[in-house]
Scaffold this active site. Sequence first.
Site, short mmCIF file in Angstrom:
data_model
loop_
_atom_site.label_atom_id
_atom_site.label_comp_id
_atom_site.label_asym_id
_atom_site.label_seq_id
_atom_site.Cartn_x
_atom_site.Cartn_y
_atom_site.Cartn_z
N LEU A 16 1.23 -1.52 0.37
CA LEU A 16 0.21 -0.32 0.03
C LEU A 16 0.44 1.39 -0.48
O LEU A 16 0.36 2.68 -0.42
CB LEU A 16 -1.17 -0.19 0.86
N THR A 24 3.81 -0.17 3.64
CA THR A 24 2.39 -0.17 4.75
C THR A 24 2.18 -1.43 3.22
O THR A 24 1.72 -1.24 1.94
CB THR A 24 1.51 0.11 5.08
N LYS A 40 2.44 -2.64 9.45
CA LYS A 40 3.28 -1.76 9.20
C LYS A 40 4.20 -2.19 9.52
O LYS A 40 5.02 -2.73 10.78
CB LYS A 40 2.23 -0.31 9.62
N ASP A 139 -0.63 12.71 12.71
CA ASP A 139 -1.00 12.46 11.39
C ASP A 139 -2.25 12.94 10.80
O ASP A 139 -3.11 12.09 10.54
CB ASP A 139 -0.58 11.11 11.38
#
Length: 683
Positions: A16, A24, A40, A139
């Site tokens: 990803l 990821t 991750k 984030d």
Amino acid sequence: MNSHLLNGHYQILKLLNDREDGKTYLVEDVNFPDSQFIVKQLRPPSSNPQTLTILRRLFASKAATLEKLGQKNDKIQKLIAYFEENEEFYIVQEFISGNPLTDEIIQGQPLSEDQVITLLLEILEILVIVHSYGVIHRDIKPANIIRRESDKKLALVNVGTFNEAITNTVDNLEYMPIEQVNGNLKYNSDIYALGMVAIAALKGLPAKEISNLRSQKNQLTGEIVWDNKNLKVNRKLAKIINRMVRFDYRKRYQYATEVLNDLKKLINVEDDQQKQHHKKLLLVLTGVVGCIILGVGAWQLRSPKPGSDAELKLYQEGVNKYDAGNYEGAVEDFNQAIKLDPQNALAYNKRGDAYYRLGDYEQAQADSSQALLLNPQDANAYFDRGFAFSQLGKYKEAIADYNQAIKLNSKNGYAYYGRGLALAQLKDNKGAIRDFSKAIALKPRYTEAYLQRGIVRRRLKLRQAAIQDFDTVIKIDPSDAKAYYQRGLTQSINKQKYVALKDYTEAININPKYIEAYLNRGDLYSDLGDNVEATENYNTILKIDPKFIPAYIHRAIHRFSFGNYQGAIEDYTTALKLDPNNITAYNNRGNAYLELGNKKAANQDYSQAIAINPNNALAYYNRGVIRSKQKNKQGAIADFQKAAKLFQQQGEQDSYQDAQKEIAILQHNLAPAPTTRPKSNNY
């Protein structure tokens, strides 16, 4: 497809993301086919053995925190597992099926105000939980906000706790505040980022456009300029967002709960304005119909005359000032409107609301009464006057008004709630529960009604039912600190001290200035023998409010219980400087003096408590103890007799028996019993 199995059982389905600090993956657990997860990889900045040892400890600690967070709220991405492989750290997280907010924030297609407010409310409620565990997301951006396919609710993913522990990368500059860029991360750094998301949504700006927006700053203030003439945004919503994205974190909202509260006020104000609009129409229509049916002017609401622009303007300005919290200014405008038209029921009604907000309940009641003279069918005026009567302690009058309000509008959940409060004050607990239950039936998400019903149920010793009410409040609004506090009180009564401690801590995490929660948590720590934690709680209260007398009293009781009699005396003395008539402080300080052998000072304090309140049984009892020790037999007997009589009147049978026992000892010329001790107020 990659043939390597991560941790021996995670099959990589798709890469990803591939960044410098790690990759990821979308994976499947081969032991459970069709179960997809996000994995991750987090590459440490160094392979130094000592560094890795420290990072392992940090990694495990952060993982444990994130695991708790996922269990706490289903809108936070769950941690499934974590492991280390080839000196690289991995976390396995829940895969949430849905679409990121980036799919909704499209170039040139702004979201509506209602959509943005809903977005803010949903994410802020999640942030309250995240921050309460000492975690900063780090984030917040549209890509990390997922609209779940299952229920269309928003979920928060990629909580940045692991990046904080393992890496030092700086990403997401579009939404990141300056203090975070500089490595000085704050809880309200998340609030800034969410504010930027709200701006992007209102303007229809993708991430790349946010960078350009950040450069458009006011030359004088340095703040972002985003609300222009072409963008029609509610000024109160814009004010909230502006405070979320202030450049200086010290001038921003400090806690997610503060933003939530302001947004809820905004929604309530808009609801009130709509209610006022409907009320105006209702009153005018009712007046017309009444005149037609009755054929007489039994009552008539005079709406502003078609040409009375000045009156209309003054009334509207008053409403605007009221909505903005300027109640003094609102009263002045309503005064002028009433001068122009002494029959303006709406102006009286709204002025009464403003006086209520100012704490002038007499005037609020008078204005509601005048509004009712002009329009006896105004359910809202009865409702308002009911609350004014309640604040004045006139609960029977309040109940009569709520009855009228309900008669005129049987669907008004707030009127049932108000009547429930008044009934509770009159100790009609069953009646109060009936009314709170009716309010809940009409408004199933009415958290205050659940809260008050829980309090009354606890009073009736229906503790499990009370806890269920507080649980419901928390389910509806996880940021309601009062519900955690009240549940903590109930658990404490149930002797579930550690469970109560957890609830008080939750309340404090949501509202770091919740004095009552600190006070009760301090008392619990004291009961559990934890001197340090108890003292820290009382000290925190006095940092928040150095004049909060109960904190001095409770800390003194705590110090006394740990044998620090001089410290207790100092606290009671401070309390008496703030309140010279505080009987508890005199009585308990007398006990502390007695423990130090200062009988004279103890006797003076007990006598002073009696002078302030001649019906204070404890003070008579304690002075009797002193007089007995001083061989003043007659004086001691007189004090114990007075104490016994008062204890009996107050239904304190055990204390009555103690006093009778002391009298019997003295009358038989026996020495004072060695176990005889003064009694303390527990406040």
